[in-house]
Design a protein around this motif. Structure first.
Motif, short mmCIF file in Angstrom:
data_model
loop_
_atom_site.label_atom_id
_atom_site.label_comp_id
_atom_site.label_asym_id
_atom_site.label_seq_id
_atom_site.Cartn_x
_atom_site.Cartn_y
_atom_site.Cartn_z
N THR A 177 1.09 -0.93 -0.21
CA THR A 177 0.02 0.43 0.26
C THR A 177 0.50 1.13 0.18
N PRO A 178 0.29 2.41 -0.61
CA PRO A 178 0.92 3.35 -0.12
C PRO A 178 1.81 3.70 1.52
N LEU A 181 10.47 2.53 3.51
CA LEU A 181 11.43 3.49 2.85
C LEU A 181 11.92 3.93 4.41
N THR A 182 11.08 4.61 5.35
CA THR A 182 11.80 5.20 6.07
C THR A 182 12.19 4.50 7.02
N ALA A 214 7.22 9.39 0.83
CA ALA A 214 6.11 9.63 0.39
C ALA A 214 5.56 8.62 -0.84
N CYS A 215 4.81 8.00 -0.74
CA CYS A 215 4.41 7.88 -2.37
C CYS A 215 2.35 7.62 -2.61
N HIS A 227 -4.30 -1.30 -15.34
CA HIS A 227 -2.83 -1.76 -14.21
C HIS A 227 -2.87 -1.02 -13.09
N THR A 228 -2.71 -1.17 -11.95
CA THR A 228 -2.33 -0.54 -10.96
C THR A 228 -1.24 -0.48 -10.19
N ALA A 229 0.31 0.55 -10.34
CA ALA A 229 1.37 0.23 -9.50
C ALA A 229 1.23 1.55 -8.41
N LEU A 230 2.54 1.74 -7.27
CA LEU A 230 2.99 1.68 -6.46
C LEU A 230 4.28 3.18 -6.44
N LEU A 231 4.31 4.11 -6.82
CA LEU A 231 5.89 5.08 -6.39
C LEU A 231 5.78 5.95 -5.64
N ALA A 232 6.84 5.16 -5.19
CA ALA A 232 7.44 6.06 -3.31
C ALA A 232 8.85 7.00 -4.12
#
Length: 272
Positions: free
Chosen positions: A183-184, A191-192, A200-201, A263-268
């Motif tokens: 999830t975001p 990452l933290t 942030a995501c 399609h769905t992706a996450l960018l962080a």
């Protein structure tokens, strides 16, 4: 704790020699996120020292080179390295796998990894290594597949499920101790935890446009876990899966006969 797991070993076996098949199929899908990935990493002009981890056929490396970046790229699969070197002959492209990269601390201004954390056994260690090679103040940008997939992402898995296909035990998921929420908030928190700052995501969504034959060609060639799962089935089950695929694909067919697959992706992003 060892830095790699059985998951990593299975990944090396799964991708061996599959660069061309990946580039012609799922590689085109993964190219959708490249412009936003490079924007998020701050790769806008000449002189940026960029590391592209898990370069695959070199799609990100080529796009970064076109922006004027000084590109270094790595991949864990030799056939991918060969393909990327042909795609971006002016870049430095080496064979290397997370979580151990052959670079000094703080070597790069920006680091990117496009759909790479999906393929490592210890994602937290992998991110810590990406942080290590990033200079203070440098930017990291990564993408992964969302835990809430778009309908197009479930087309082939649904076809295999309808055919009664069974995923081979050796293609199991991450150890729960190494996994994280896709999830975001879950990716930003990872990452933290790796020591990065200002994580942030956000979610990316798009329609991947392809033909029914080209989309089936990825798993039929044994690309990724879904492909190895398909190849592990009996011929009868594979044929049944294709029949269900053709039936389910009609939902996504456009007036010109191609498929539009959501399609769905996450960018962080984060900084060191």
């Amino acid at each position: 704790m060892p830095s790699t797991t059985r998951f990593d070993a299975n990944e090396r076996t799964a991708w061996a020699g599959r660069a061309d098949a990946y580039a012609a199929t799922f590689g085109r899908l993964c190219a959708h996120t490249v412009p936003e990935l490079l924007d998020a990493a701050g790769v806008f002009g000449a002189g940026t020292r960029l590391l592209d981890v898990g370069t695959g056929p070199g799609t990100v490396a080529a796009a970064a080179h076109a922006r004027g970046a000084e590109v270094t790229a790595v991949d864990a699969e030799p056939s991918m390295v060969q393909l990327a070197r042909r795609a971006v002959p002016s870049a430095r492209i080496e064979l290397a796998a997370l979580p151990e990269l052959p670079f000094p601390d703080a070597e790069f201004d920006a680091v990117v990894a496009n759909f790479v954390l999906n393929h490592v056994g210890r994602p937290l260690l992998a991110l810590a290594e990406l942080r290590r090679v990033l200079r203070p103040g440098g930017r990291l940008a990564v993408t992964i597949w969302s835990g809430t997939p778009g309908p197009g992402q479930t087309l082939i898995p649904q076809a295999l499920q309808a055919a009664g296909a069974v995923r081979p035990p050796h293609l199991g998921p991450l150890d729960p101790a190494d996994d994280f929420p896709r999830t975001p908030d879950g990716l930003a928190a990872l990452l933290t935890a790796a020591g990065l700052q200002d994580a942030a995501c956000r979610t990316l969504s798009w329609d991947h446009r392809t033909t029914a034959e080209d989309w089936w060609a990825g798993p039929a060639s044994g690309v990724a876990t879904i492909g190895l799962t398909l190849l592990a089935q009996t011929p009868e089950t594979r044929n049944e899966a294709r029949r269900h695929y053709d039936r389910l694909a009609t939902t996504f067919r456009t007036p010109n006969g191609t498929l539009a697959l959501p399609h769905t992706a996450l960018l962080a992003t984060a900084t060191r």
